[in-house]
Design a protein around this motif. Structure first.
Motif, PDB file in Angstrom:
ATOM      1  N   TRP A  20      46.399  36.455  11.500  1.00  0.00           N
ATOM      2  CA  TRP A  20      45.136  36.355  10.963  1.00  0.00           C
ATOM      3  C   TRP A  20      44.926  34.807  11.152  1.00  0.00           C
ATOM      4  CZ3 TRP A  20      44.714  38.364   5.177  1.00  0.00           C
ATOM      5  CH2 TRP A  20      44.601  39.883   5.218  1.00  0.00           C
ATOM      6  N   GLU A  25      44.199  32.257   7.377  1.00  0.00           N
ATOM      7  CA  GLU A  25      43.788  33.127   7.185  1.00  0.00           C
ATOM      8  C   GLU A  25      44.346  33.462   5.746  1.00  0.00           C
ATOM      9  OE1 GLU A  25      39.505  34.909   6.693  1.00  0.00           O
ATOM     10  OE2 GLU A  25      39.746  36.672   5.742  1.00  0.00           O
ATOM     11  N   ARG A  26      43.784  32.967   4.804  1.00  0.00           N
ATOM     12  CA  ARG A  26      44.867  33.793   3.621  1.00  0.00           C
ATOM     13  C   ARG A  26      46.573  33.295   4.385  1.00  0.00           C
ATOM     14  NH1 ARG A  26      41.449  33.837  -0.253  1.00  0.00           N
ATOM     15  NH2 ARG A  26      40.467  35.552   0.058  1.00  0.00           N
ATOM     16  N   VAL A  84      42.107  39.371  11.816  1.00  0.00           N
ATOM     17  CA  VAL A  84      40.833  40.705  12.172  1.00  0.00           C
ATOM     18  C   VAL A  84      39.171  40.358  11.505  1.00  0.00           C
ATOM     19  CG1 VAL A  84      42.416  42.052  11.302  1.00  0.00           C
ATOM     20  CG2 VAL A  84      41.688  41.392   9.651  1.00  0.00           C
ATOM     21  N   ASN A  85      39.079  39.015  11.232  1.00  0.00           N
ATOM     22  CA  ASN A  85      38.155  38.531  11.269  1.00  0.00           C
ATOM     23  C   ASN A  85      37.974  37.893  12.745  1.00  0.00           C
ATOM     24  OD1 ASN A  85      36.894  39.836   8.219  1.00  0.00           O
ATOM     25  ND2 ASN A  85      38.483  37.944   7.633  1.00  0.00           N
ATOM     26  N   LYS A 124      38.431  45.092  12.917  1.00  0.00           N
ATOM     27  CA  LYS A 124      37.788  46.035  11.168  1.00  0.00           C
ATOM     28  C   LYS A 124      36.591  46.078  11.462  1.00  0.00           C
ATOM     29  CE  LYS A 124      37.182  42.785   7.083  1.00  0.00           C
ATOM     30  NZ  LYS A 124      38.301  41.298   6.836  1.00  0.00           N
ATOM     31  N   GLU A 160      33.039  44.622   4.686  1.00  0.00           N
ATOM     32  CA  GLU A 160      33.294  43.105   4.452  1.00  0.00           C
ATOM     33  C   GLU A 160      32.382  42.306   5.268  1.00  0.00           C
ATOM     34  OE1 GLU A 160      37.407  41.629   3.455  1.00  0.00           O
ATOM     35  OE2 GLU A 160      37.002  42.246   1.513  1.00  0.00           O
ATOM     36  N   ARG A 204      41.241  49.546  11.323  1.00  0.00           N
ATOM     37  CA  ARG A 204      41.395  49.567  10.037  1.00  0.00           C
ATOM     38  C   ARG A 204      40.491  50.396   8.710  1.00  0.00           C
ATOM     39  NH1 ARG A 204      41.700  44.159   7.622  1.00  0.00           N
ATOM     40  NH2 ARG A 204      43.322  44.346   6.888  1.00  0.00           N
ATOM     41  N   PHE A 219      40.022  49.406   5.418  1.00  0.00           N
ATOM     42  CA  PHE A 219      40.357  48.603   4.646  1.00  0.00           C
ATOM     43  C   PHE A 219      37.930  48.569   4.250  1.00  0.00           C
ATOM     44  CE2 PHE A 219      40.041  44.167   2.349  1.00  0.00           C
ATOM     45  CZ  PHE A 219      40.249  44.624   1.780  1.00  0.00           C
ATOM     46  N   LYS A 233      45.943  50.322   4.623  1.00  0.00           N
ATOM     47  CA  LYS A 233      46.937  49.529   4.067  1.00  0.00           C
ATOM     48  C   LYS A 233      47.578  50.228   2.375  1.00  0.00           C
ATOM     49  CE  LYS A 233      43.633  45.333   3.761  1.00  0.00           C
ATOM     50  NZ  LYS A 233      42.888  43.902   2.890  1.00  0.00           N
ATOM     51  N   ASP A 235      43.713  45.847  -2.263  1.00  0.00           N
ATOM     52  CA  ASP A 235      44.050  45.141  -1.375  1.00  0.00           C
ATOM     53  C   ASP A 235      45.625  44.315  -2.072  1.00  0.00           C
ATOM     54  OD1 ASP A 235      43.647  43.456   0.204  1.00  0.00           O
ATOM     55  OD2 ASP A 235      41.758  42.172  -0.950  1.00  0.00           O
ATOM     56  N   GLU A 254      49.037  36.669  -0.674  1.00  0.00           N
ATOM     57  CA  GLU A 254      48.226  35.858  -0.790  1.00  0.00           C
ATOM     58  C   GLU A 254      47.538  36.505  -2.441  1.00  0.00           C
ATOM     59  OE1 GLU A 254      44.783  38.714   0.815  1.00  0.00           O
ATOM     60  OE2 GLU A 254      43.407  37.638  -0.603  1.00  0.00           O
ATOM     61  N   TYR A 255      48.355  37.517  -2.735  1.00  0.00           N
ATOM     62  CA  TYR A 255      47.765  37.861  -4.393  1.00  0.00           C
ATOM     63  C   TYR A 255      49.347  37.917  -4.550  1.00  0.00           C
ATOM     64  CZ  TYR A 255      42.960  39.404  -2.927  1.00  0.00           C
ATOM     65  OH  TYR A 255      41.898  40.371  -2.050  1.00  0.00           O
TER      66      TYR A 255
HETATM   67  C1  GCU Z   1      41.353  40.500   1.690  1.00  0.00           C
HETATM   68  C2  GCU Z   1      41.556  39.028   1.887  1.00  0.00           C
HETATM   69  C3  GCU Z   1      41.046  38.958   3.213  1.00  0.00           C
HETATM   70  C4  GCU Z   1      41.002  39.531   4.769  1.00  0.00           C
HETATM   71  C5  GCU Z   1      40.853  41.185   3.870  1.00  0.00           C
HETATM   72  C6  GCU Z   1      40.950  42.013   5.245  1.00  0.00           C
HETATM   73  O1  GCU Z   1      40.250  41.056   1.172  1.00  0.00           O
HETATM   74  O2  GCU Z   1      41.131  38.499   0.830  1.00  0.00           O
HETATM   75  O3  GCU Z   1      40.618  37.405   3.489  1.00  0.00           O
HETATM   76  O4  GCU Z   1      40.150  39.450   6.087  1.00  0.00           O
HETATM   77  O5  GCU Z   1      41.230  41.378   2.325  1.00  0.00           O
HETATM   78  O6  GCU Z   1      42.611  42.776   4.676  1.00  0.00           O
HETATM   79  O7  GCU Z   1      40.715  42.347   5.607  1.00  0.00           O
END
Ligand code: GCU
Length: 613
Positions: free
Chosen positions: A107, A115-116, A157-158, A236, A240, A273, A275, A314, A319, A347-348
């Motif tokens: 990421w 990210e993360r 992915v973002n 993605k 989100e 994805r 998600f 996932k 998540d 992350e978590y």
């Molecule tokens: C989680 C994560 C995000 C990420 C997202 C994803 O929500 O906090 O940072 O972009 O997963 O898997 O796309």
């Protein structure tokens, strides 16, 4: 400071830096290994293309005959080295992968952030361009090949604006990067932005518009001309706030298929994805249940995806929480290629501060998910520019074990952890066993103090580290626990949100029934009163208190064990430093969560331990 030699394989041979093919890399690795081993043994290599990614080793006398496909030969070399290093005989070895696509999803953003990411900055991006030490990329290739990971997705992915350039003016740089990894059998994938046609001057990104299909056809033809072994695109979409086909009234299948057709002539795949959920939910709304979302969206599309599209799902319906049931979508897509997505970045799960070895958790997934239900496996990377590459020196285990899992999902968690310890550290058997036990229990301990009985999402919003039980409770993300003075949890049975109906009948009945539902998922599936009795006779509230006290006490014991281990000094210092942070975190979780429930329930702890009023 750079520790290129870190992780489970020590000292890269200098010749490896010049290798052009996996065969040359296999030769260099084995020559170096046998020279150091100094036991008069020899090896012979032969490429047998029919073996693909597989290999066979046979020993006759002091000679190891290794044959393998183009990349199989290199995997065979690493496995032979591992076996011999770890004390095996390697008389006969033969292996081939369960899944042809074993992918690491980084990421990484082009500005160098990840990210993360909890292991420092990106290894290959900085200042909105590629910026790396080529030697380090060779080490990365070796690292991935030794774990048999064969695809690396280079960007988040973002997809933020600079990363759109990966398929335009930065394509030559992407090709140069791909060339560094090619000798290790690692192919690249690129995360793409579904709205790229818009920023490239088109009026629409509608997947059914002819000009959009033409745009993607051309984009693919240019990309594959530059990188003929490009693995594909990762997407993605409509998730989100990312753009996607829904904006044009089109389905995910229509969006994914349009891209699938564009990359098809080059043997590419589109990894799409799953998600997707309502991330603007009103907490007052008790009908919408986030875990239901992916199944509701994708199950009706089963069979509608073209054959080079892979739906990446996932492991759980939320998540990457500490404890989730397997996503019902993974179990229900009969006529669609699917990939399991797990997250190595913690992350978590402790952010590479708290110890958290993942193999036991993955075993639980495959206990429920038949291996043949999926066609590929992907993991969100935990790599970065830090000295130890994975932040915590022990977090490298998760990357190593992921590769082993993707090769063979039946791996035994204890065996793979032991394998990694032997490859990484030299220590007496008794210490190795202590470290093995420590790692094997680490997820359980973390779960006790952060997510007992499947009660997740009590983490601090945004950072996702540390306790904040109401942090997301009145927020938009659909992650509620709905604790009140009598009870906690959400009823996801047929009488509640109906989520359990997404499972095949036996699993549905298993989770639906409070008697058979495993304790560790109780509060995921059921709303339970504080005074209800659990399987072991304790009340729910007592169990919540006990788990938090126990989790914290276990973490304290782990700290003692860690202190006693004969680790290399740099590793020891880092692990001890992080363990002190873990203890602080565990105490905070214990006290905040216990107080939270004490204030609601008014129930005293039967053992009279300190719960702050
Ligand atoms: C989680 C994560 C995000 C990420 C997202 C994803 O929500 O906090 O940072 O972009 O997963 O898997 O796309």
């Amino acid at each position: 400071m750079n520790n290129y030699d870190g992780l489970w394989l020590k000292s890269l041979t200098k010749t490896l830096l010049d290798c052009d093919t996996p065969l040359q890399a296999a030769e260099a690795e084995l020559a170096d290994f046998f020279r150091r081993r100094d036991a008069g043994e020899r090896f012979e290599l032969s490429v047998d293309e029919a073996l693909g990614e597989g290999y066979c080793v046979e020993r006759t006398g002091g000679v190891y005959h290794l044959s393998g496909g183009n990349t199989g030969i290199l995997y065979g070399a690493y496995d032979l080295i591992r076996e011999l290093h770890n004390g095996g005989e390697a008389e006969k070895l033969a292996s081939s992968p369960r899944y042809p696509l074993r992918m690491l999803n980084s990421w990484d953003n082009m500005d160098g952030t990840v990210e993360r990411g909890y292991s420092g900055r990106s290894i290959w991006f900085e200042g909105n361009r590629f910026d790396y030490d080529p030697e380090r990329i060779r080490y990365l290739g070796r690292l991935l090949a030794s774990a048999h990971v064969n695809v690396l997705c280079v960007n988040n992915v973002n997809v933020h604006a600079p990363a759109q350039r990966l398929l335009t003016d930065l394509l030559p740089d992407l090709a140069a990067f791909a060339a560094l990894l090619r000798p290790f059998g690692v192919r690249l994938m690129v995360s793409i932005d579904f709205s790229l046609p818009l920023s490239s001057g088109l009026q629409t990104a509608d997947p059914l518009a002819q000009e959009v299909q033409k745009f993607w056809n051309e984009t693919a033809s240019i990309a594959w001309a530059a990188i003929p072994d490009l693995a594909g695109f990762l997407v993605k979409a409509d998730s989100e706030h990312r753009p996607g086909p829904n904006a044009y009234g089109r389905t995910h299948a229509e969006g994914a298929n349009m891209l699938g057709r564009a990359v098809k002539p080059y043997g590419g795949v589109v990894v799409w994805r799953a998600f997707v959920y309502d991330c603007l939910q009103d907490w007052r709304n008790v009908k919408t249940d986030r875990p239901c979302a992916a199944y509701q969206i994708y199950q009706p599309l089963d069979g509608d995806f073209v054959d080079n599209v892979i739906l990446q799902i996932k492991n759980g319906p939320f998540d990457f929480q500490v404890r989730e049931p397997v996503s019902p979508l993974l179990l229900s897509m009969q006529n669609t290629n699917t990939a399991l997505e797990v997250q190595l970045a913690q992350e978590y799960t402790g952010q590479q501060i708290d110890l958290y070895a993942m193999p036991p958790m993955w075993k639980e997934i495959f206990d429920v998910l038949p291996a043949e239900r999926i066609q590929a496996i992907a993991a969100v990377s935990n790599l970065g520019r830090d000295y130890f590459w994975t932040g915590h020196p022990f977090a490298a285990l998760n990357l190593y074990a992921f590769g082993r899992l993707a090769w063979d999902p039946a791996i035994d968690p204890a065996a793979v952890i032991d394998e990694w310890i032997r490859l990484t550290y030299t220590m007496p058997d008794t210490d190795r066993e202590k470290l093995l036990t420590l790692l094997l229990n680490s997820r359980h301990v973390y779960e006790l103090y952060t997510a007992t009985l499947g009660l997740c999402w009590m983490i601090t919003p945004h950072t996702h580290y540390g306790p904040n039980p109401d942090g997301y409770e009145y927020d938009l993300w659909g992650t509620y626990h709905r604790a009140d003075r009598n009870a906690v949890g959400i009823d996801r049975t047929a009488l509640g949100t109906g989520y359990t109906a997404q499972y095949p009948p036996e699993l549905q009945a298993f989770y639906e029934n409070r008697e058979t539902c495993p304790d560790e998922l109780l509060l995921f599936f059921h709303r339970v009163a504080y005074d209800a009795q659990l399987h072991d006779g304790r009340t729910l509230i007592q169990r919540i208190y006990d788990d938090h006290f126990e989790g914290c006490a276990e973490a304290e014991k782990m700290a003692e064990t860690l202190q006693s281990l004969p680790l290399p000094e740099t590793d020891r210092q880092e692990a001890v430093k992080r363990m002190a942070m873990q203890l602080k975190n565990a105490r905070e979780w214990r006290d905040v969560i216990n107080t939270f429930f004490y204030r609601f329930s008014g129930a005293e702890d039967e053992q009279g331990r300190t719960i702050y009023p």
